[in-house]
Design an enzyme around this catalytic site. Structure first.
Site, PDB file in Angstrom:
ATOM      1  N   SER A  29     -25.332  -9.201 -25.318  1.00 39.14           N
ATOM      2  CA  SER A  29     -24.803  -8.166 -26.206  1.00 39.14           C
ATOM      3  C   SER A  29     -23.974  -8.766 -27.334  1.00 39.14           C
ATOM      4  CB  SER A  29     -23.926  -7.216 -25.398  1.00 39.14           C
ATOM      5  OG  SER A  29     -22.760  -7.914 -24.989  1.00 39.14           O
ATOM      6  N   GLY A  30     -23.617 -10.032 -27.178  1.00 44.31           N
ATOM      7  CA  GLY A  30     -22.691 -10.621 -28.147  1.00 44.31           C
ATOM      8  C   GLY A  30     -21.281 -10.662 -27.578  1.00 44.31           C
ATOM      9  N   GLY A  61       0.845  -1.189   0.000  1.00 42.48           N
ATOM     10  CA  GLY A  61       0.000   0.000   0.000  1.00 42.48           C
ATOM     11  C   GLY A  61       0.874   1.229   0.000  1.00 42.48           C
ATOM     12  N   GLU A  70       4.217 -11.028  -6.183  1.00 41.22           N
ATOM     13  CA  GLU A  70       3.108 -11.188  -7.136  1.00 41.22           C
ATOM     14  C   GLU A  70       3.404 -10.624  -8.532  1.00 41.22           C
ATOM     15  OE1 GLU A  70       3.346  -9.192  -4.616  1.00 41.22           O
ATOM     16  OE2 GLU A  70       2.210  -7.335  -4.795  1.00 41.22           O
ATOM     17  N   HIS A 122       7.782  -7.560  -3.771  1.00 44.21           N
ATOM     18  CA  HIS A 122       6.480  -8.001  -4.294  1.00 44.21           C
ATOM     19  C   HIS A 122       6.597  -9.338  -5.025  1.00 44.21           C
ATOM     20  CE1 HIS A 122       4.178  -4.359  -3.434  1.00 44.21           C
ATOM     21  NE2 HIS A 122       5.332  -3.721  -3.620  1.00 44.21           N
ATOM     22  N   CYS A 159       5.404  -6.027   1.581  1.00 45.42           N
ATOM     23  CA  CYS A 159       5.756  -4.609   1.522  1.00 45.42           C
ATOM     24  C   CYS A 159       5.116  -3.831   2.678  1.00 45.42           C
ATOM     25  CB  CYS A 159       5.400  -4.042   0.147  1.00 45.42           C
ATOM     26  SG  CYS A 159       6.300  -2.537  -0.196  1.00 45.42           S
ATOM     27  N   TYR A 160       4.106  -2.987   2.421  1.00 45.11           N
ATOM     28  CA  TYR A 160       3.465  -2.280   3.532  1.00 45.11           C
ATOM     29  C   TYR A 160       2.922  -3.291   4.546  1.00 45.11           C
ATOM     30  CZ  TYR A 160       0.077   0.455   6.178  1.00 45.11           C
ATOM     31  OH  TYR A 160      -0.626   1.033   7.195  1.00 45.11           O
ATOM     32  N   VAL A 202     -18.314 -11.343 -24.494  1.00 49.88           N
ATOM     33  CA  VAL A 202     -17.969 -12.560 -23.746  1.00 49.88           C
ATOM     34  C   VAL A 202     -18.729 -12.639 -22.410  1.00 49.88           C
ATOM     35  CG1 VAL A 202     -16.033 -13.919 -22.841  1.00 49.88           C
ATOM     36  CG2 VAL A 202     -15.632 -12.239 -24.610  1.00 49.88           C
ATOM     37  N   ASP A 203     -18.727 -11.530 -21.648  1.00 48.87           N
ATOM     38  CA  ASP A 203     -19.262 -11.606 -20.284  1.00 48.87           C
ATOM     39  C   ASP A 203     -20.738 -11.987 -20.253  1.00 48.87           C
ATOM     40  OD1 ASP A 203     -16.761 -10.659 -19.856  1.00 48.87           O
ATOM     41  OD2 ASP A 203     -17.370  -8.630 -19.297  1.00 48.87           O
ATOM     42  N   SER A 204     -21.540 -11.325 -21.087  1.00 46.83           N
ATOM     43  CA  SER A 204     -22.970 -11.633 -21.044  1.00 46.83           C
ATOM     44  C   SER A 204     -23.243 -13.032 -21.596  1.00 46.83           C
ATOM     45  CB  SER A 204     -23.789 -10.578 -21.783  1.00 46.83           C
ATOM     46  OG  SER A 204     -23.462 -10.554 -23.153  1.00 46.83           O
ATOM     47  N   LYS A 237     -11.381 -11.373 -15.747  1.00 43.77           N
ATOM     48  CA  LYS A 237     -11.721 -11.536 -17.166  1.00 43.77           C
ATOM     49  C   LYS A 237     -11.121 -12.821 -17.777  1.00 43.77           C
ATOM     50  CE  LYS A 237     -13.355  -9.577 -21.007  1.00 43.77           C
ATOM     51  NZ  LYS A 237     -14.632  -8.897 -21.148  1.00 43.77           N
TER      52      LYS A 237
END
Ligand code: XMP
Length: 549
Positions: free
Chosen positions: A260-261, A56, A208, A206, A83-84, A263-265, A405
């Site tokens: 909507s066409g 942070g 990650e 870090h 870190c923090y 990916v998510d929907s 995603k």
């Protein structure tokens, strides 16, 4: 979600917090992010097998430094501070943190002094490089490391070294009682420390980020060796748990979902369909500014592959009428958004017993809305469906709200969705309307649709589609002179836009091969009536944007 093997990430505002959760999930262990000040009861209820304290921007000595409930250190659960997160462990558990003489930012050589658990199997041996901390003094934390007596108490020999990514202005000058330094750098005498009795670990760097060479291994050591998690969080298990949750939540009620066409929907709909089948109705609205054959493609995929209940509404004329005479891009967006809500509501009302609205909200949106940074980090409204809830009194089903995603794509694949849907380029809600500069008319939309199809066709044929974030054509309101056969022409210009990007926030124009650009240009001018000139957009974002409007 009912998973027993979970790692909790407490967020102290680092730009890398999401990455920590993703790296843990990549090990097939479920990980969730909660704000640093979440109550201890909520943590107990979540029942993690380990807690990671993120980095942070603050300093533990700031007046408003974010500090977690001290009780997290009495839960008997392993804790890893990054870190923090490390500095606050030192600060809260009786050590000492001070400003570094030199801010340490970027690449650093980490010398591993103890490779027994967290730093097990990390790094390579380098002769005479560093020092290994030895002796009782180091173990019970008696050293005043700031005075660097450390060097007198170590034996020089070959060292284990690895490259890490640092980003800190404070450092530990005395580790808390019970802690032992397990790694150092030139600038940080305690770059990693451990209290094995309590299973508390901390890293100044870090693990990650991709720049830390063995970062994933370090996180794996924490998750598997220290927290004793087992890799059980697979997409198959996610599908099983989520479909069960959806069935329990929805009961016998009906669900509507706007498709909507994108990916998510599409993944949302396929997942809910798997859970409740024909209790779900998908609504796909043709707004007149879609790509060539889009409605048929989406309907075909969902009906053919998944036998879904789908209503396709041809509202093209309604939208085009509303768009008549409008050139301003923001007005176009508003008109399309509002009209969509009207059409969707009219259709949804026809579905008796519809109590739920399905939305493809993703985890980054959820994190943003619960972030401790406060109300300024507003949740993003999902394009097109943002305004639906206020009027419709529907309850929400958001089965992807725990996924990133790329995990949605893995889920889609696991659900048997075709690659063509899962890996398609993003397409904006207002569609071709923001790629027709000036007023949108039926004629202009038809011209652009044809040019757009050619661009994508040739890019796919050249095998470049998956290297690009987006590729499309833009219809310019400019006429130029040309010659076709022996005749003078006076027609419109089309611009080709192709960009590379990771998240759409920044983008670089793609260096498409001249040959491919040549083919695209030839085809558009020969096949699309109304176009006699093609240009290529060589602007990056920023300062330009991806879309022209
Ligand atoms: P810009 O043009 O802002 O685009 O660089 C970044 C990404 O967002 C998409 N985009 C939109 N998506 N509604 C959407 O659903 C919109 O109004 C909209 N405007 C831009 C764009 O296609 C790109 O992927």
């Amino acid at each position: 979600m009912h998973f027993t093997e979970k790692i909790l990430v407490l967020d102290f505002g680092s730009q890398y917090t999401q990455l920590i959760a993703r790296r843990v999930r990549e090990q097939k262990v479920y990980s969730e992010i909660l704000p640093y000040n979440v109550t201890i009861d909520r943590i107990r209820e979540f029942a993690p097998k380990g807690i990671i304290l993120s980095g942070g921007p603050s300093s533990v000595y700031d007046n408003d430094a974010p500090l977690p409930d001290k009780e997290i250190f009495n839960l008997g659960i392993p804790v890893l501070g990054i870190c923090y997160g490390m500095q606050l462990m030192a600060h809260m558990l009786g050590g000492k943190v001070a400003k570094s003489a030199k801010r340490e930012y970027g690449r650093a050589e980490l010398i591993i002094d103890d490779d027994t658990d967290l730093l097990q199997k990390i790094g390579s041996r380098v002769k005479g490089q560093g020092s290994r901390v030895q002796g009782q003094g180091a173990r019970d934390g008696k050293f005043n490391i700031q005075n660097s007596k450390l060097n007198k108490l170590v034996t020089r020999h070959s060292s284990l070294v690895t490259i890490v990514w640092m980003s800190h202005g404070d450092k530990i000058v005395r580790q808390p009682k019970g802690f032992t330094p397990i790694a150092h750098t030139d600038n940080s005498p305690v770059a990693a420390m451990a209290d094995r009795g309590r299973k508390f670990y901390a890293l100044q760097f870090h693990p990650e980020v991709a720049h830390t060479d063995n970062g994933t291994k370090i996180l794996k050591n924490f998750v598997f060796n220290i927290c004793k998690c087992r890799p059980k969080w697979t997409m198959q298990s996610f599908i099983e748990t989520t479909t069960r949750d959806i069935r329990e939540k929805v009961g016998r009620d009906k669900v509507v979902c706007a498709i909507s066409g994108g990916v998510d929907s599409a993944v949302t709909a396929v997942l809910i369909n798997k859970a409740i089948g024909r209790q779900l109705t998908c609504i796909f609205v043709d707004n007149g500014v879609l790509r060539e054959g889009e409605a048929l493609k989406v309907e075909g995929m969902l009906k053919k592959h998944f036998r879904m209940n789908i209503v396709c509404v041809d509202a093209a004329q309604r939208f085009l009428k509303k768009l008549k005479g409008v050139a301003d891009p923001e007005k176009k967006r508003k008109i399309i958004g509002n009209e969509f809500i009207h059409v969707f509501q009219e259709e949804a009302k026809k579905i008796k017993g519809a109590e739920y609205l399905a939305q493809g909200t993703l985890y980054p949106d959820v994190i943003e809305s619960i972030s401790f940074k406060g109300p300024s980090a507003m949740i993003k409204s999902h394009h097109n469906v943002g305004g639906l809830l206020k009027n419709m009194k529907l309850k929400l089903v958001e089965p992807l709200r725990e996924l990133f995603k790329d995990e949605v794509r893995v889920l889609g694949r696991e659900l048997g969705m075709p690659d063509e849907v899962i890996n398609r380029h993003p397409f904006p809600g207002p569609g071709l309307a923001i790629r027709i500069i000036d007023e949108v008319t039926q004629g202009r939309a038809d011209i652009l649709r044809k040019a757009d199809t050619i661009v994508l066709d040739e890019i796919k044929k050249a095998g470049l589609y998956h290297e690009l974030w987006q590729a499309f054509a833009v219809l310019l309101p400019i006429k130029t002179v040309g010659v076709m056969g022996d005749e003078r022409t006076y027609e419109n210009v089309v611009a080709i836009r192709a960009v590379k990007s990771v998240d759409g926030m920044t983008a670089d124009w793609a260096r498409l091969p001249y040959d491919i650009l040549g083919i695209i240009s030839n085809r558009i001018i020969n096949e699309v009536k109304g176009i006699n000139r093609v240009v290529f957009d060589i602007s990056s974002k920023p300062p330009s944007t991806i879309e022209w409007e």
